[in-house]
Design a protein around this motif. Structure first.
Motif, PDB file in Angstrom:
ATOM      1  N   GLU A  25      41.592  51.190  50.026  1.00  0.00           N
ATOM      2  CA  GLU A  25      40.695  50.824  49.042  1.00  0.00           C
ATOM      3  C   GLU A  25      40.985  51.696  47.978  1.00  0.00           C
ATOM      4  O   GLU A  25      40.700  52.741  47.808  1.00  0.00           O
ATOM      5  CB  GLU A  25      39.122  51.165  49.787  1.00  0.00           C
ATOM      6  CG  GLU A  25      38.126  50.647  48.671  1.00  0.00           C
ATOM      7  CD  GLU A  25      36.556  50.764  49.510  1.00  0.00           C
ATOM      8  OE1 GLU A  25      35.850  50.338  48.805  1.00  0.00           O
ATOM      9  OE2 GLU A  25      36.687  51.407  50.363  1.00  0.00           O
ATOM     10  N   ILE A  26      41.563  51.144  46.935  1.00  0.00           N
ATOM     11  CA  ILE A  26      41.906  51.708  45.595  1.00  0.00           C
ATOM     12  C   ILE A  26      40.612  51.886  44.538  1.00  0.00           C
ATOM     13  O   ILE A  26      40.898  52.755  43.749  1.00  0.00           O
ATOM     14  CB  ILE A  26      43.092  51.253  44.900  1.00  0.00           C
ATOM     15  CG1 ILE A  26      42.972  49.752  44.524  1.00  0.00           C
ATOM     16  CG2 ILE A  26      44.199  51.168  46.173  1.00  0.00           C
ATOM     17  CD1 ILE A  26      44.044  49.295  43.757  1.00  0.00           C
ATOM     18  N   ARG A  27      39.879  51.058  44.750  1.00  0.00           N
ATOM     19  CA  ARG A  27      38.502  51.077  43.938  1.00  0.00           C
ATOM     20  C   ARG A  27      37.500  50.732  44.917  1.00  0.00           C
ATOM     21  O   ARG A  27      37.777  49.935  45.561  1.00  0.00           O
ATOM     22  CB  ARG A  27      38.671  50.340  42.803  1.00  0.00           C
ATOM     23  CG  ARG A  27      39.540  50.907  41.513  1.00  0.00           C
ATOM     24  CD  ARG A  27      38.699  51.726  40.578  1.00  0.00           C
ATOM     25  NE  ARG A  27      39.143  51.893  39.241  1.00  0.00           N
ATOM     26  CZ  ARG A  27      39.838  52.980  38.906  1.00  0.00           C
ATOM     27  NH1 ARG A  27      40.192  53.964  39.761  1.00  0.00           N
ATOM     28  NH2 ARG A  27      40.556  53.226  37.964  1.00  0.00           N
ATOM     29  N   ALA A  28      36.168  50.651  44.235  1.00  0.00           N
ATOM     30  CA  ALA A  28      35.100  50.307  45.198  1.00  0.00           C
ATOM     31  C   ALA A  28      35.230  48.657  45.262  1.00  0.00           C
ATOM     32  O   ALA A  28      35.359  47.892  44.372  1.00  0.00           O
ATOM     33  CB  ALA A  28      33.809  50.470  44.655  1.00  0.00           C
ATOM     34  N   GLY A  29      35.598  48.292  46.628  1.00  0.00           N
ATOM     35  CA  GLY A  29      35.780  46.713  47.023  1.00  0.00           C
ATOM     36  C   GLY A  29      37.075  46.141  46.565  1.00  0.00           C
ATOM     37  O   GLY A  29      37.049  44.827  46.761  1.00  0.00           O
ATOM     38  N   VAL A  30      38.208  47.117  46.015  1.00  0.00           N
ATOM     39  CA  VAL A  30      39.443  46.617  45.996  1.00  0.00           C
ATOM     40  C   VAL A  30      40.341  47.280  46.820  1.00  0.00           C
ATOM     41  O   VAL A  30      40.501  48.216  47.076  1.00  0.00           O
ATOM     42  CB  VAL A  30      39.769  46.900  44.768  1.00  0.00           C
ATOM     43  CG1 VAL A  30      41.279  46.334  44.195  1.00  0.00           C
ATOM     44  CG2 VAL A  30      38.779  46.231  43.431  1.00  0.00           C
ATOM     45  N   TYR A  31      40.959  46.164  47.794  1.00  0.00           N
ATOM     46  CA  TYR A  31      41.748  46.784  48.933  1.00  0.00           C
ATOM     47  C   TYR A  31      43.332  46.156  48.311  1.00  0.00           C
ATOM     48  O   TYR A  31      43.369  45.087  48.220  1.00  0.00           O
ATOM     49  CB  TYR A  31      41.478  46.231  49.987  1.00  0.00           C
ATOM     50  CG  TYR A  31      39.942  46.789  50.555  1.00  0.00           C
ATOM     51  CD1 TYR A  31      39.725  47.710  51.139  1.00  0.00           C
ATOM     52  CD2 TYR A  31      38.661  46.069  50.072  1.00  0.00           C
ATOM     53  CE1 TYR A  31      38.244  48.321  51.418  1.00  0.00           C
ATOM     54  CE2 TYR A  31      37.354  46.445  50.273  1.00  0.00           C
ATOM     55  CZ  TYR A  31      37.339  47.338  51.078  1.00  0.00           C
ATOM     56  OH  TYR A  31      36.194  47.734  51.165  1.00  0.00           O
ATOM     57  N   VAL A  32      44.309  47.219  48.824  1.00  0.00           N
ATOM     58  CA  VAL A  32      45.822  46.647  48.635  1.00  0.00           C
ATOM     59  C   VAL A  32      46.466  47.115  50.229  1.00  0.00           C
ATOM     60  O   VAL A  32      45.949  47.986  50.659  1.00  0.00           O
ATOM     61  CB  VAL A  32      46.386  47.241  47.352  1.00  0.00           C
ATOM     62  CG1 VAL A  32      45.692  46.654  46.244  1.00  0.00           C
ATOM     63  CG2 VAL A  32      46.223  48.554  47.521  1.00  0.00           C
ATOM     64  N   GLY A  33      47.533  46.411  50.307  1.00  0.00           N
ATOM     65  CA  GLY A  33      48.358  46.661  51.369  1.00  0.00           C
ATOM     66  C   GLY A  33      49.715  45.618  51.504  1.00  0.00           C
ATOM     67  O   GLY A  33      49.709  44.936  50.646  1.00  0.00           O
ATOM     68  N   ASP A  34      50.535  46.175  52.382  1.00  0.00           N
ATOM     69  CA  ASP A  34      51.812  45.340  52.683  1.00  0.00           C
ATOM     70  C   ASP A  34      51.574  44.921  54.081  1.00  0.00           C
ATOM     71  O   ASP A  34      51.643  45.629  54.826  1.00  0.00           O
ATOM     72  CB  ASP A  34      52.943  46.262  52.341  1.00  0.00           C
ATOM     73  CG  ASP A  34      54.111  45.393  52.465  1.00  0.00           C
ATOM     74  OD1 ASP A  34      53.988  44.235  51.750  1.00  0.00           O
ATOM     75  OD2 ASP A  34      55.344  46.148  52.710  1.00  0.00           O
ATOM     76  N   VAL A  35      51.274  43.743  54.098  1.00  0.00           N
ATOM     77  CA  VAL A  35      50.826  43.301  55.684  1.00  0.00           C
ATOM     78  C   VAL A  35      51.674  41.791  55.776  1.00  0.00           C
ATOM     79  O   VAL A  35      52.151  41.190  55.167  1.00  0.00           O
ATOM     80  CB  VAL A  35      49.503  42.909  55.942  1.00  0.00           C
ATOM     81  CG1 VAL A  35      48.472  44.425  55.868  1.00  0.00           C
ATOM     82  CG2 VAL A  35      48.935  41.927  55.240  1.00  0.00           C
ATOM     83  N   SER A  36      51.811  41.798  57.310  1.00  0.00           N
ATOM     84  CA  SER A  36      52.472  40.288  57.641  1.00  0.00           C
ATOM     85  C   SER A  36      51.449  39.231  57.527  1.00  0.00           C
ATOM     86  O   SER A  36      50.471  39.329  57.404  1.00  0.00           O
ATOM     87  CB  SER A  36      52.942  40.500  59.188  1.00  0.00           C
ATOM     88  OG  SER A  36      51.851  40.648  60.019  1.00  0.00           O
ATOM     89  N   ARG A  37      52.198  38.193  57.501  1.00  0.00           N
ATOM     90  CA  ARG A  37      51.275  36.818  57.613  1.00  0.00           C
ATOM     91  C   ARG A  37      50.131  36.906  58.754  1.00  0.00           C
ATOM     92  O   ARG A  37      48.938  36.523  58.705  1.00  0.00           O
ATOM     93  CB  ARG A  37      52.284  35.850  57.779  1.00  0.00           C
ATOM     94  CG  ARG A  37      51.294  34.259  57.738  1.00  0.00           C
ATOM     95  CD  ARG A  37      52.172  33.198  57.908  1.00  0.00           C
ATOM     96  NE  ARG A  37      51.299  31.847  57.834  1.00  0.00           N
ATOM     97  CZ  ARG A  37      52.024  30.592  58.043  1.00  0.00           C
ATOM     98  NH1 ARG A  37      53.148  30.561  58.266  1.00  0.00           N
ATOM     99  NH2 ARG A  37      51.296  29.605  58.287  1.00  0.00           N
ATOM    100  N   ARG A  38      50.420  37.415  59.981  1.00  0.00           N
ATOM    101  CA  ARG A  38      49.745  37.429  60.904  1.00  0.00           C
ATOM    102  C   ARG A  38      48.624  38.078  60.708  1.00  0.00           C
ATOM    103  O   ARG A  38      47.356  37.845  60.752  1.00  0.00           O
ATOM    104  CB  ARG A  38      50.328  37.728  62.241  1.00  0.00           C
ATOM    105  CG  ARG A  38      49.584  37.966  63.556  1.00  0.00           C
ATOM    106  CD  ARG A  38      50.523  38.118  64.799  1.00  0.00           C
ATOM    107  NE  ARG A  38      49.662  38.875  65.751  1.00  0.00           N
ATOM    108  CZ  ARG A  38      49.850  39.748  66.108  1.00  0.00           C
ATOM    109  NH1 ARG A  38      50.852  40.559  65.839  1.00  0.00           N
ATOM    110  NH2 ARG A  38      49.125  40.551  67.183  1.00  0.00           N
TER     111      ARG A  38
END
Length: 97
Positions: A25-38
């Protein structure tokens, strides 16, 4: 694996906690990541199950012309539309109370 961005608005704390398990969570309500399709699909299932009256936008990197895809959940003035195979966003008029 692909870059994923999830933006939430007015969602319950339990959904925010679930998202924080998989994403940063980089800001309130904003999430980032590097994930698989599953994992992305599992995250979306959690959004559909837990978002209640809030709204969510999720975007991820892909090999489409635009370089990304997105989907939304809940009511918002921004509405996704398909225009000749390209996903765009249309703004609905403001609601008058």
């Amino acid at each position: 694996m692909a870059m994923l961005v999830v933006v939430t608005e007015a969602v319950p704390p339990r959904l925010r906690g679930r998202l924080a398990v998989w994403l940063l969570e980089i800001r309130a309500g904003v999430y980032v990541g590097d994930v698989s399709r599953r994992i992305r699909e599992m995250i979306w299932e959690q959004v559909e199950a837990l978002a209640e009256g809030g709204n969510v936008a999720m975007a991820w990197a892909s090999n489409h012309e635009s370089g990304f895809e997105f989907q939304t959940y809940g009511e918002n003035r921004r509405e996704p539309v398909d225009h000749d195979g390209l996903r765009l966003v249309r703004f609905l008029p403001p609601q008058v109370n």
